[in-house]
Design a protein around this motif. Structure first.
Motif, PDB file in Angstrom:
ATOM      1  N   THR A 181       1.145  -1.271  -0.023  1.00  0.00           N
ATOM      2  CA  THR A 181       0.073  -0.024   0.110  1.00  0.00           C
ATOM      3  C   THR A 181       0.854   1.270  -0.008  1.00  0.00           C
ATOM      4  OG1 THR A 181      -1.759  -1.282   1.100  1.00  0.00           O
ATOM      5  CG2 THR A 181      -1.827   1.161   1.227  1.00  0.00           C
ATOM      6  N   VAL A 185       1.063   4.589  -2.887  1.00  0.00           N
ATOM      7  CA  VAL A 185       0.809   5.814  -2.221  1.00  0.00           C
ATOM      8  C   VAL A 185       2.260   6.619  -2.737  1.00  0.00           C
ATOM      9  CG1 VAL A 185       0.941   7.380  -0.499  1.00  0.00           C
ATOM     10  CG2 VAL A 185      -0.668   5.359  -0.353  1.00  0.00           C
ATOM     11  N   GLU A 186       3.614   5.848  -2.790  1.00  0.00           N
ATOM     12  CA  GLU A 186       4.634   6.718  -3.315  1.00  0.00           C
ATOM     13  C   GLU A 186       4.502   6.895  -4.591  1.00  0.00           C
ATOM     14  OE1 GLU A 186       7.815   4.071  -1.757  1.00  0.00           O
ATOM     15  OE2 GLU A 186       7.490   4.600   0.453  1.00  0.00           O
ATOM     16  N   SER A 190      -3.650   7.934  -4.411  1.00  0.00           N
ATOM     17  CA  SER A 190      -4.570   8.068  -3.166  1.00  0.00           C
ATOM     18  C   SER A 190      -5.430   6.694  -3.047  1.00  0.00           C
ATOM     19  CB  SER A 190      -5.500   9.399  -2.896  1.00  0.00           C
ATOM     20  OG  SER A 190      -6.284   9.238  -1.932  1.00  0.00           O
ATOM     21  N   VAL A 191      -5.075   5.948  -1.826  1.00  0.00           N
ATOM     22  CA  VAL A 191      -5.861   4.602  -1.878  1.00  0.00           C
ATOM     23  C   VAL A 191      -7.327   5.114  -1.331  1.00  0.00           C
ATOM     24  CG1 VAL A 191      -6.191   2.510  -0.609  1.00  0.00           C
ATOM     25  CG2 VAL A 191      -3.837   3.396  -1.306  1.00  0.00           C
ATOM     26  N   CYS A 216      -7.582   2.935  -6.039  1.00  0.00           N
ATOM     27  CA  CYS A 216      -6.995   4.298  -6.116  1.00  0.00           C
ATOM     28  C   CYS A 216      -7.163   5.210  -6.988  1.00  0.00           C
ATOM     29  CB  CYS A 216      -5.490   4.045  -5.953  1.00  0.00           C
ATOM     30  SG  CYS A 216      -5.010   2.445  -5.194  1.00  0.00           S
TER      31      CYS A 216
END
Length: 219
Positions: A181, A185-186, A190-191, A216
């Motif tokens: 996860t 994000v990196e 956005s999850v 996402c």
């Protein structure tokens, strides 16, 4: 997947899935979690969206579900056998046999539009961790701003481990759930939603495996 014994020959992703062919669909296409993920994606997409299906396999259920709903689907798979099956089974989508890691991102050419959504269901597991990270960033560049990424993996902390998958010796790499996860994000996403489930493939060698689904948005 089960641990492989010894250090013998392991198949590449293309060779493994060439040999599996339609057996893979029979083992995995009935996954309730996968179908629920597709329905969630359909609810988020505008009519006629452009969708990239990474590791499209036989075209079912992902490409077929999206194409049947009226979306423009491009499926990419490294296996020639899978690509041929998909083109035959899902004529409403377009399929390309290629290594997604070497394809230029959509939108890189001024005449080519970006995608509204990208799906990558269990298609990263035979890539190195570096390649998985690089690909996720590339998929972000393929998406229009605010576009959707749906990605699923087997959330285990393993790196270049030999396993037996449906009777085939392969090497796999993955991350634990939190680490994967964070990787997404990196990569600039956005999850919005996640689901953990346990699934047993419909195959004599099938064993229960954890599965992680992430929905996402590109930032």
């Amino acid at each position: 997947m089960t641990d492989s014994m010894g250090e013998g020959h392991h198949l590449s992703a293309a060779a493994a899935f060439d040999s599996l062919g339609a057996d893979y669909e029979r083992a995995f296409a009935h996954s309730a979690a996968h179908h629920a993920s597709l329905q969630r994606l359909l609810a988020d997409l505008a009519p006629g969206s452009r969708v990239l299906d990474v590791g499209s396999g036989t075209g079912r259920p992902t490409a077929q579900t999206l194409a049947d709903a009226g979306h423009e689907v491009l499926g990419v798979d490294v296996s020639p056998v899978m690509t041929e099956i998909a083109a035959r089974q899902v004529p409403g989508a377009v399929f390309r046999c290629a290594d997604i890691r070497t394809m230029p991102p959509a939108g890189a050419d001024a005449e080519e539009e970006g995608f509204d959504a990208v799906c990558a269901y269990f298609s990263l597991l035979q890539m190195s961790r570096e390649d998985q990270s690089r690909l996720l960033r590339g998929l972000g560049r393929s998406l229009r701003p605010g576009g959707h990424l749906v990605v699923a993996t087997v959330p285990l902390d393993v790196e270049d481990v030999g396993v037996v998958f449906m009777g085939r010796p392969v090497r796999v790499t993955s991350f634990g759930a939190e680490e994967f996860t964070a990787l997404v994000v990196e990569a600039g996403f956005s999850v919005q939603w996640e689901q953990n489930s346990l699934f047993t493939p419909a195959h004599p060698a099938g064993e229960p495996e954890p599965q992680l689904f992430l929905h996402c948005r590109r930032l």
